[in-house]
Enzyme design. Structure first.
Site, short mmCIF file in Angstrom:
data_model
loop_
_atom_site.label_atom_id
_atom_site.label_comp_id
_atom_site.label_asym_id
_atom_site.label_seq_id
_atom_site.Cartn_x
_atom_site.Cartn_y
_atom_site.Cartn_z
N ARG A 27 0.84 -1.21 0.00
CA ARG A 27 0.00 0.00 0.00
C ARG A 27 0.87 1.26 0.00
O ARG A 27 0.97 1.97 -0.99
CB ARG A 27 -0.94 -0.03 1.21
CG ARG A 27 -2.06 0.99 1.18
CD ARG A 27 -1.68 2.37 1.60
NE ARG A 27 -1.10 2.45 2.93
CZ ARG A 27 -0.54 3.55 3.43
NH1 ARG A 27 -0.47 4.66 2.72
NH2 ARG A 27 0.00 3.54 4.64
N ASP A 28 1.57 1.50 1.10
CA ASP A 28 2.36 2.73 1.21
C ASP A 28 3.49 2.73 0.19
O ASP A 28 3.88 3.78 -0.33
CB ASP A 28 2.91 2.80 2.65
CG ASP A 28 3.32 4.21 3.05
OD1 ASP A 28 3.26 5.10 2.20
OD2 ASP A 28 3.72 4.40 4.21
N HIS A 67 5.62 4.36 12.82
CA HIS A 67 5.73 4.31 11.36
C HIS A 67 6.82 5.31 10.95
O HIS A 67 6.57 6.51 10.85
CB HIS A 67 4.36 4.71 10.78
CG HIS A 67 4.26 4.67 9.30
ND1 HIS A 67 3.49 3.75 8.62
CD2 HIS A 67 4.82 5.45 8.34
CE1 HIS A 67 3.58 3.97 7.32
NE2 HIS A 67 4.38 5.01 7.13
N HIS A 100 10.02 6.79 8.56
CA HIS A 100 10.64 6.89 7.24
C HIS A 100 12.12 7.16 7.43
O HIS A 100 12.53 7.75 8.43
CB HIS A 100 9.97 8.01 6.43
CG HIS A 100 8.63 7.63 5.88
ND1 HIS A 100 8.34 7.66 4.54
CD2 HIS A 100 7.51 7.20 6.49
CE1 HIS A 100 7.08 7.26 4.36
NE2 HIS A 100 6.55 6.98 5.52
N CYS A 123 5.15 9.16 0.17
CA CYS A 123 3.74 9.55 0.19
C CYS A 123 3.51 10.48 -0.99
O CYS A 123 4.24 11.45 -1.16
CB CYS A 123 3.38 10.24 1.50
SG CYS A 123 1.66 10.77 1.52
N ASN A 145 9.96 4.30 3.28
CA ASN A 145 9.64 3.82 4.63
C ASN A 145 10.81 3.00 5.16
O ASN A 145 11.65 2.51 4.40
CB ASN A 145 8.42 2.89 4.56
CG ASN A 145 7.15 3.61 4.19
OD1 ASN A 145 6.53 4.24 5.02
ND2 ASN A 145 6.76 3.52 2.92
P1 HMG Z 1 -12.57 15.13 -2.41
O1 HMG Z 1 -12.20 15.49 -3.79
O2 HMG Z 1 -12.70 16.22 -1.38
O3 HMG Z 1 -13.84 14.19 -2.43
O4 HMG Z 1 -11.48 14.09 -1.90
P2 HMG Z 1 -15.37 14.50 -2.15
O5 HMG Z 1 -15.73 13.98 -0.82
O6 HMG Z 1 -15.67 15.95 -2.47
O7 HMG Z 1 -16.06 13.60 -3.30
C1 HMG Z 1 -15.82 13.88 -4.68
C2 HMG Z 1 -16.10 12.65 -5.51
O8 HMG Z 1 -15.19 11.60 -5.16
C3 HMG Z 1 -17.49 12.08 -5.32
O9 HMG Z 1 -17.91 11.59 -6.60
C4 HMG Z 1 -17.30 10.91 -4.41
O10 HMG Z 1 -18.24 9.87 -4.55
C5 HMG Z 1 -15.94 10.41 -4.84
P3 HMG Z 1 -18.94 12.41 -7.49
O11 HMG Z 1 -20.16 12.51 -6.62
O12 HMG Z 1 -18.28 13.73 -7.75
O13 HMG Z 1 -19.06 11.54 -8.70
N1 HMG Z 1 -15.27 9.72 -3.75
C6 HMG Z 1 -14.76 8.48 -3.80
N2 HMG Z 1 -14.68 7.57 -4.78
C7 HMG Z 1 -14.12 6.38 -4.48
N3 HMG Z 1 -13.65 6.07 -3.25
C8 HMG Z 1 -13.70 6.96 -2.26
C9 HMG Z 1 -14.28 8.22 -2.53
N4 HMG Z 1 -14.47 9.30 -1.76
C10 HMG Z 1 -15.08 10.22 -2.51
N5 HMG Z 1 -13.23 6.63 -1.05
C11 HMG Z 1 -10.85 12.21 -0.50
C12 HMG Z 1 -11.51 13.58 -0.57
C13 HMG Z 1 -10.64 11.87 0.95
C14 HMG Z 1 -11.75 11.22 -1.20
C15 HMG Z 1 -9.51 12.31 -1.27
O14 HMG Z 1 -8.77 13.37 -0.73
C16 HMG Z 1 -8.68 11.06 -1.18
O15 HMG Z 1 -9.04 10.01 -1.70
N6 HMG Z 1 -7.50 11.16 -0.53
C17 HMG Z 1 -6.62 10.00 -0.33
C18 HMG Z 1 -5.18 10.43 -0.31
C19 HMG Z 1 -4.30 9.24 -0.02
O16 HMG Z 1 -4.67 8.09 -0.16
N7 HMG Z 1 -3.04 9.52 0.42
C20 HMG Z 1 -2.10 8.51 0.75
C21 HMG Z 1 -2.40 7.79 2.05
S1 HMG Z 1 -1.85 8.64 3.53
C22 HMG Z 1 -0.22 8.17 3.71
O17 HMG Z 1 0.32 7.58 2.83
C23 HMG Z 1 0.47 8.41 5.01
C24 HMG Z 1 0.59 7.13 5.83
O18 HMG Z 1 1.25 6.11 5.09
C25 HMG Z 1 1.37 7.39 7.12
C26 HMG Z 1 2.69 8.09 6.94
O19 HMG Z 1 3.52 7.67 6.12
O20 HMG Z 1 2.85 9.07 7.66
C27 HMG Z 1 -0.79 6.59 6.21
MG MG Z 2 4.73 5.77 5.20
#
Ligand code: HMG
Ligand code: MG
Length: 315
Positions: A33-34, A222, A224, A255, A264
């Site tokens: 995933r990450d 977690h 990096h 990320c 990581n």
């Molecule tokens: P948004 O654009 O604000 O979404 O994104 P919204 O709520 O306004 O919805 C817009 C459209 O997206 C809608 O569709 C929703 O249905 C659809 P429409 O009505 O326009 O046709 N939608 C989705 N579709 C599929 N699956 C969903 C979903 N949600 C809404 N789940 C949102 C907000 C949270 C969705 C977006 O910002 C997002 O997906 N962000 C994810 C970012 C991400 O994955 N980042 C990486 C993970 S974090 C990380 O890596 C750090 C970590 O590893 C720890 C570390 O290393 O520190 C965890």
């Molecule tokens: Mg990470």
């Protein structure tokens, strides 16, 4: 009294236990995933499934499989619906990321039993990663956690930027503690404290864990390795009693929404240290190295893990 030592097999460190450390650590493997969310090219679903299977065969018992996020935000994981059923028969825990109720619906429809929400300790990263303020993001998670718990699903609460943030600089410990408490209060079973850009040092880790004052069973770390501190920071967390450590096979990942996040902590580097300390992980280091070497070949570049390089003679 001298510590009991065992003579190592080839490819393993000598085991020299240290008093005061846990005897067993659960590795929360995040490579699929990450790691893969940050690859420039999208890895074919079948290769991802094979990666997860090989990680399970190497003895990892918690393997984060994918994310049910918006596919436009993380196109590399847009195949979550195709991937999850290909691995869900494995006898391991397969947590998945869900940012909102839409993500939870998708995960529950496929029978996921472990999900993770992912908050930020800072406003800037909440905006960059979730398109929300910090409090709006917490409000988005609240019904997700509530519904997941009602369905008997285990919930992890990630917290990114616990030690530093690329836009805001140093992050005050009380600010991190406030968001941790909010995640626990809404019902998260465990936290994962993320040093997303790898700036933490061991004293800082100790200070946060002390100030947080949460039972160690509820805390994962977690790290990096941006500044080469990931293992030192892990060691500080072990001294504090933490027994859940996140790591990524081959050191994959960063990320996509934090430019200064590099790899990581590599699972192999972690296993080498834990094995040397006599801490049980259940992981077969040789099989894990072979898996990461195979994935590195697939990605067309050597693994950044020192241990993978040392044991697989990658250039
Ligand atoms: P948004 O654009 O604000 O979404 O994104 P919204 O709520 O306004 O919805 C817009 C459209 O997206 C809608 O569709 C929703 O249905 C659809 P429409 O009505 O326009 O046709 N939608 C989705 N579709 C599929 N699956 C969903 C979903 N949600 C809404 N789940 C949102 C907000 C949270 C969705 C977006 O910002 C997002 O997906 N962000 C994810 C970012 C991400 O994955 N980042 C990486 C993970 S974090 C990380 O890596 C750090 C970590 O590893 C720890 C570390 O290393 O520190 C965890
Ligand atoms: Mg990470």
């Amino acid at each position: 009294m001298t510590s009991p030592m065992t003579v190592p097999e080839p490819g393993l460190p000598m085991t020299v236990p240290e008093p005061g450390l846990p005897t067993r650590v659960r590795i929360h493997e995040v490579g699929a995933r990450d790691g893969l969310q940050n690859e420039k090219s999208t890895v074919p679903t079948e290769v991802k499934a094979e990666f997860v299977r090989r990680l399970a065969e190497a003895g990892l018992t918690t393997i984060e499989a994918t994310s049910f996020v918006h596919p436009k935000w993380v196109p590399q994981l847009a195949d979550a619906e195709q991937l999850f059923p290909q691995v869900s028969d494995l006898a391991v825990d397969l947590p998945v990321l869900v940012p909102n109720e839409r993500g939870l619906d998708r995960a529950l429809a496929l029978g996921a039993t472990r999900v993770a929400v992912f908050a930020s300790a800072t406003e800037s990263f909440a905006k960059a990663n979730l398109n929300r303020t910090l409090d709006e993001a917490l409000a988005m998670f609240e019904p997700v956690v509530g519904r997941a718990k009602a369905e008997g699903v285990h919930v992890r609460g990630y917290l990114s930027m616990c030690f530093g943030d690329p836009w805001e600089g140093a992050v005050p410990v009380p600010q991190v503690v406030r968001v941790c408490r909010a995640l626990l209060d809404m019902g998260c079973d465990e936290l994962s404290l993320g040093d997303t850009i790898g700036v933490a040092t061991p004293g800082h880790v100790r200070a946060l864990l002390t100030e947080l004052d949460v039972p160690v069973e509820k805390v994962g770390v977690h790290f990096h390795d941006t500044y080469g501190q990931a293992l030192a920071n892990t060691y500080a967390a072990l001294q504090h009693g933490v027994t859940t450590v996140d790591a990524s096979a081959g050191g994959l990942g960063g990320c996509p929404y934090a430019k200064s996040a590099t790899g990581n902590l590599a699972t192999e580097d972690l296993v080498w240290m834990l094995q040397g300390l006599g801490i049980d992980t259940g992981v077969d280091l040789g099989r894990l190295v072979a898996t990461s070497a195979w994935m590195a070949e697939h990605l067309g570049r050597p693994s950044p893990s020192r241990t993978v390089r040392a044991l697989s003679h990658q250039e």
